[in-house]
Design a protein around this motif. Structure first.
Motif, PDB file in Angstrom:
ATOM      1  N   GLY A 159       1.035  -1.427   0.210  1.00 12.81           N
ATOM      2  CA  GLY A 159       0.239  -0.234  -0.461  1.00 12.81           C
ATOM      3  C   GLY A 159       0.626   1.156   0.271  1.00 12.81           C
ATOM      4  O   GLY A 159      -0.215   2.287  -0.366  1.00 12.81           O
ATOM      5  N   SER A 160       2.614   1.658   0.336  1.00 16.24           N
ATOM      6  CA  SER A 160       3.014   2.555   0.125  1.00 16.24           C
ATOM      7  C   SER A 160       2.775   2.973  -1.117  1.00 16.24           C
ATOM      8  O   SER A 160       3.923   3.631  -1.516  1.00 16.24           O
ATOM      9  CB  SER A 160       4.289   2.127   1.247  1.00 16.24           C
ATOM     10  N   VAL A 161       2.872   2.654  -2.034  1.00 18.69           N
ATOM     11  CA  VAL A 161       3.120   2.598  -3.738  1.00 18.69           C
ATOM     12  C   VAL A 161       2.240   1.891  -4.569  1.00 18.69           C
ATOM     13  O   VAL A 161       1.653   0.705  -4.923  1.00 18.69           O
ATOM     14  CB  VAL A 161       4.504   1.363  -4.016  1.00 18.69           C
ATOM     15  N   PRO A 162       1.374   3.399  -4.095  1.00 12.31           N
ATOM     16  CA  PRO A 162      -0.201   2.882  -5.158  1.00 12.31           C
ATOM     17  C   PRO A 162      -0.129   2.628  -7.013  1.00 12.31           C
ATOM     18  O   PRO A 162       1.021   2.914  -7.077  1.00 12.31           O
ATOM     19  CB  PRO A 162      -0.482   4.340  -5.315  1.00 12.31           C
ATOM     20  N   LEU A 163      -0.744   1.779  -7.499  1.00 15.67           N
ATOM     21  CA  LEU A 163      -0.997   1.297  -8.628  1.00 15.67           C
ATOM     22  C   LEU A 163      -1.916   1.777  -9.493  1.00 15.67           C
ATOM     23  O   LEU A 163      -2.892   1.828  -8.628  1.00 15.67           O
ATOM     24  CB  LEU A 163      -0.643  -0.002  -8.353  1.00 15.67           C
ATOM     25  N   ARG A 164      -1.523   2.578 -10.596  1.00 16.76           N
ATOM     26  CA  ARG A 164      -2.446   2.600 -11.665  1.00 16.76           C
ATOM     27  C   ARG A 164      -3.772   1.413 -11.384  1.00 16.76           C
ATOM     28  O   ARG A 164      -5.019   1.807 -11.679  1.00 16.76           O
ATOM     29  CB  ARG A 164      -1.948   3.041 -12.667  1.00 16.76           C
ATOM     30  N   SER A 165      -3.125   0.170 -11.600  1.00 14.62           N
ATOM     31  CA  SER A 165      -4.082  -0.693 -11.212  1.00 14.62           C
ATOM     32  C   SER A 165      -4.913  -1.343 -10.501  1.00 14.62           C
ATOM     33  O   SER A 165      -5.932  -2.050 -10.202  1.00 14.62           O
ATOM     34  CB  SER A 165      -2.840  -2.498 -12.108  1.00 14.62           C
ATOM     35  N   ASN A 166      -4.598  -0.766  -9.329  1.00 12.64           N
ATOM     36  CA  ASN A 166      -5.745  -1.244  -8.143  1.00 12.64           C
ATOM     37  C   ASN A 166      -7.016  -1.675  -8.409  1.00 12.64           C
ATOM     38  O   ASN A 166      -7.957  -0.343  -8.863  1.00 12.64           O
ATOM     39  CB  ASN A 166      -5.510   0.343  -7.719  1.00 12.64           C
ATOM     40  N   ALA A 167      -6.924  -2.552  -8.366  1.00 14.69           N
ATOM     41  CA  ALA A 167      -8.429  -3.405  -8.536  1.00 14.69           C
ATOM     42  C   ALA A 167     -10.193  -2.702  -7.636  1.00 14.69           C
ATOM     43  O   ALA A 167     -11.195  -2.116  -8.226  1.00 14.69           O
ATOM     44  CB  ALA A 167      -8.774  -4.719  -8.332  1.00 14.69           C
ATOM     45  N   ILE A 168      -9.556  -2.078  -6.767  1.00 13.77           N
ATOM     46  CA  ILE A 168     -10.257  -0.692  -5.996  1.00 13.77           C
ATOM     47  C   ILE A 168     -11.078   0.432  -6.598  1.00 13.77           C
ATOM     48  O   ILE A 168     -12.588   0.649  -7.205  1.00 13.77           O
ATOM     49  CB  ILE A 168     -10.389  -1.208  -4.567  1.00 13.77           C
ATOM     50  N   TYR A 188      -8.740  -6.183   2.538  1.00 18.08           N
ATOM     51  CA  TYR A 188      -8.867  -7.456   3.819  1.00 18.08           C
ATOM     52  C   TYR A 188      -7.529  -5.933   4.788  1.00 18.08           C
ATOM     53  O   TYR A 188      -7.381  -6.330   5.945  1.00 18.08           O
ATOM     54  CB  TYR A 188      -8.291  -7.935   3.482  1.00 18.08           C
ATOM     55  N   ARG A 189      -6.628  -5.536   4.464  1.00 27.14           N
ATOM     56  CA  ARG A 189      -5.298  -4.611   5.014  1.00 27.14           C
ATOM     57  C   ARG A 189      -5.321  -3.813   4.676  1.00 27.14           C
ATOM     58  O   ARG A 189      -5.241  -3.528   3.019  1.00 27.14           O
ATOM     59  CB  ARG A 189      -3.916  -5.573   4.936  1.00 27.14           C
ATOM     60  N   VAL A 190      -5.686  -2.471   5.830  1.00 33.30           N
ATOM     61  CA  VAL A 190      -5.117  -1.737   5.049  1.00 33.30           C
ATOM     62  C   VAL A 190      -3.596  -0.664   4.044  1.00 33.30           C
ATOM     63  O   VAL A 190      -3.980  -0.533   3.433  1.00 33.30           O
ATOM     64  CB  VAL A 190      -4.920  -0.406   6.498  1.00 33.30           C
ATOM     65  N   ASN A 191      -2.435  -1.478   4.506  1.00 31.50           N
ATOM     66  CA  ASN A 191      -1.430  -1.927   3.803  1.00 31.50           C
ATOM     67  C   ASN A 191      -1.555  -2.613   2.834  1.00 31.50           C
ATOM     68  O   ASN A 191       0.117  -2.982   1.962  1.00 31.50           O
ATOM     69  CB  ASN A 191      -0.481  -2.084   4.779  1.00 31.50           C
ATOM     70  N   VAL A 192      -2.316  -3.751   1.817  1.00 28.70           N
ATOM     71  CA  VAL A 192      -2.577  -4.403   0.708  1.00 28.70           C
ATOM     72  C   VAL A 192      -3.496  -3.804  -0.460  1.00 28.70           C
ATOM     73  O   VAL A 192      -4.876  -3.656   0.343  1.00 28.70           O
ATOM     74  CB  VAL A 192      -2.766  -5.760   1.374  1.00 28.70           C
ATOM     75  N   ILE A 193      -2.576  -3.672  -1.157  1.00 24.38           N
ATOM     76  CA  ILE A 193      -3.748  -3.786  -2.388  1.00 24.38           C
ATOM     77  C   ILE A 193      -3.905  -4.761  -2.841  1.00 24.38           C
ATOM     78  O   ILE A 193      -3.217  -5.537  -3.576  1.00 24.38           O
ATOM     79  CB  ILE A 193      -2.302  -2.925  -3.663  1.00 24.38           C
ATOM     80  N   PRO A 194      -5.453  -4.990  -2.884  1.00 23.20           N
ATOM     81  CA  PRO A 194      -5.490  -6.031  -3.311  1.00 23.20           C
ATOM     82  C   PRO A 194      -5.757  -6.634  -4.486  1.00 23.20           C
ATOM     83  O   PRO A 194      -6.159  -5.809  -5.546  1.00 23.20           O
ATOM     84  CB  PRO A 194      -7.821  -6.692  -2.622  1.00 23.20           C
ATOM     85  N   SER A 195      -5.871  -7.393  -5.211  1.00 21.64           N
ATOM     86  CA  SER A 195      -5.871  -7.956  -6.329  1.00 21.64           C
ATOM     87  C   SER A 195      -7.151  -8.406  -7.492  1.00 21.64           C
ATOM     88  O   SER A 195      -7.045  -8.050  -8.138  1.00 21.64           O
ATOM     89  CB  SER A 195      -4.615  -9.343  -7.012  1.00 21.64           C
ATOM     90  N   GLU A 196      -7.950  -8.464  -6.349  1.00 19.10           N
ATOM     91  CA  GLU A 196      -9.541  -8.970  -7.022  1.00 19.10           C
ATOM     92  C   GLU A 196     -10.359  -8.366  -5.677  1.00 19.10           C
ATOM     93  O   GLU A 196     -10.400  -9.023  -4.352  1.00 19.10           O
ATOM     94  CB  GLU A 196     -10.266 -10.478  -6.538  1.00 19.10           C
ATOM     95  N   VAL A 197     -11.396  -7.630  -6.458  1.00 17.18           N
ATOM     96  CA  VAL A 197     -12.790  -7.369  -6.067  1.00 17.18           C
ATOM     97  C   VAL A 197     -14.349  -7.060  -6.470  1.00 17.18           C
ATOM     98  O   VAL A 197     -13.427  -7.475  -7.903  1.00 17.18           O
ATOM     99  CB  VAL A 197     -12.534  -5.969  -5.148  1.00 17.18           C
ATOM    100  N   GLU A 198     -15.329  -7.505  -5.986  1.00 20.87           N
ATOM    101  CA  GLU A 198     -16.170  -7.402  -7.028  1.00 20.87           C
ATOM    102  C   GLU A 198     -16.866  -6.429  -6.173  1.00 20.87           C
ATOM    103  O   GLU A 198     -17.590  -6.137  -4.678  1.00 20.87           O
ATOM    104  CB  GLU A 198     -16.591  -8.820  -6.727  1.00 20.87           C
ATOM    105  N   ALA A 199     -18.891  -6.022  -6.728  1.00 21.36           N
ATOM    106  CA  ALA A 199     -19.790  -6.047  -7.012  1.00 21.36           C
ATOM    107  C   ALA A 199     -20.736  -6.762  -7.320  1.00 21.36           C
ATOM    108  O   ALA A 199     -20.390  -7.909  -8.638  1.00 21.36           O
ATOM    109  CB  ALA A 199     -19.559  -4.546  -7.359  1.00 21.36           C
TER     110      ALA A 199
END
Ligand SMILES: [Zn+2]
Length: 428
Positions: free
Chosen positions: A188-197, A279-290
């Motif tokens: 989470g300290s390195v933001p990604l353009r591909s962030n699933a959220i 699920y964690r504030v310092n982890v960029i999740p790889s999959e999210v859904e609606a």
């Protein structure tokens, strides 16, 4: 009788109905997958000139929180102008009216040119596998009919004055769609353009901004035409704009803002109702859904709709999937050019002095199963004060009640309409 569903013990109601019907010499049968959850079918035999008529009502109710009730929820306590009890407007009013209709047709020896069938069904409140789905799949011959009358309409009264009667002639088809966003997981300290959220959030916003195409059918066209004749000039002008096919004007915007139910009957609607991810504030999740609640017009071409939705989303990181879940089959609207509709309309005029508006429900009902098998179905109901629901006394509310006057009138309406029906069909 407590028949709340779940768990849905409809047996006491069915035993009562059977006792009353058989005491009058009316034949009954029961069908069940679970002995505590039977469906009852009663039949009055006609001479078979015409195909049967079906009266359908459900004996289960939604649950109660007794603490919220002034009177015990299954006591049917009468106070002032009302009867209080779970099921008073959903759907024991129809059960009582259907029962009385059977008894009166029998007692008055009305000559029948067709069978009249009464189906008191289980499981309408979310357990159709015990009720209508089971009956249609396993015992369809017992309930097969030309026409069916069931819940789904009402006589709307506002400020003590009857405004109109509504008769449900069609309904939207529920669909669930999962929207899945995938990206690269990371710190989470390195933001990604591909962030699933981020991709999912953008997608939901795009879907919410998409005004799906407007389309009228026979029911909704007649609904707006007739509603315009009894509305204030400003509202009438909006309804007429819709009838002219005005898809992007002020009327649409007004409905979306102030009358969301009218906005919904014009189109296949989408409401994003579940979102999960992270699920964690310092982890960029790889999959999210609606999950989207999609209510399709009865004639919607769903594969085509999916394609349009994909174009609106226009993001390779997003995947769409039909989500499993209980749905109801799609079917064409029941026709306004039938003797059943003509008769109901005339009866509403006679009993309540009101115009009939054919309506399309935005929600699903058990009539969908019967329409899909070719039965013309019409949803009717008692007089309801439009102020009562917002006060917390409507169907499924913390308390539920019916006007004594509305109840007796509804029973009389049913008995007379069916007697008329017999006369009508004999001369036609
Ligand atoms: Zn109901």
């Amino acid at each position: 009788m407590d028949t709340s569903d779940p768990p849905g013990g409809e047996l006491p109601a069915v035993e009562y109905l059977r006792r009353v019907l058989e005491a009058e010499g009316i034949e009954t049968k029961t069908f069940a997958t679970d002995p505590k959850r039977p469906n009852l079918v009663a039949r009055l035999r006609g001479n078979g000139t015409k195909r049967p008529l079906l009266i359908m009502a459900h004996t289960d109710t939604v649950n109660v929180d007794p603490k919220k009730w002034k009177h015990p929820p299954f006591s049917a306590t009468r106070e002032g102008e009302h009867i209080y009890g779970r099921g008073t407007v959903d759907d024991k009013d129809n059960v009582a009216a259907g029962l009385m209709t059977m008894l009166l047709l029998k007692r008055t020896k009305v000559p029948l040119d067709r069978d009249v069938i009464f189906l008191a069904e289980a499981g309408e409140e979310g357990a159709v596998q015990f009720g209508i789905e089971f009956m249609v799949n396993q015992h369809f011959a017992e309930i097969d009919a030309e026409f069916c009358l069931a819940e789904g309409g009402r006589i709307v009264r506002t400020g003590g004055k009857v405004q109109y009667g509504s008769v449900q002639t069609t309904e939207k088809v529920p669909n669930r769609i999962r929207v899945i966003a995938r990206g690269v997981a990371g710190h989470g300290s390195v933001p990604l353009r591909s962030n699933a959220i981020v991709h999912l959030a953008r997608t939901i916003a795009n879907i919410a901004d998409w005004q799906t195409q407007m389309r009228l059918n026979e029911t909704t066209r007649a609904f707006f035409e007739r509603l315009a004749t009894i509305s204030e000039p400003e509202d009438a002008a909006r309804y007429r704009a819709i009838l002219r096919g005005d898809e992007n004007g002020a009327a649409q915007e007004y409905f979306a803002e102030k009358k969301p139910a009218l906005h919904s009957v014009l189109r296949t609607s989408i409401s994003p109702n579940i979102i999960t991810g992270g699920y964690r504030v310092n982890v960029i999740p790889s999959e999210v859904e609606a999950t989207l609640d999609v209510r399709a017009l009865p004639d919607e071409d769903m594969p085509r709709f999916f394609e349009q939705l994909r174009k609106v989303i226009n993001d390779p990181a997003i995947e769409l999937e039909r989500a499993p879940g209980h749905t109801r089959p799609g079917a064409p609207p029941s026709s306004l050019h039938t003797e059943a509709f003509t008769l109901i309309e005339a009866a509403i005029k006679r009993h309540y002095g009101a115009i009939t508006l054919p309506t399309m429900s935005t929600g699903a009902t058990d009539m969908a199963f019967l329409r899909a098998r070719g039965i013309q179905c019409f949803g009717i109901g008692p007089m309801i004060d439009s102020e009562d629901g917002p006060k917390g006394f409507g169907a499924h509310s913390d308390q539920e009640r019916i006007l004594v006057e509305a109840f007796t009138k509804f029973v009389r309406f049913n008995c007379n309409a069916f007697r008329e029906f017999m006369r009508f069909s004999l001369v036609s």
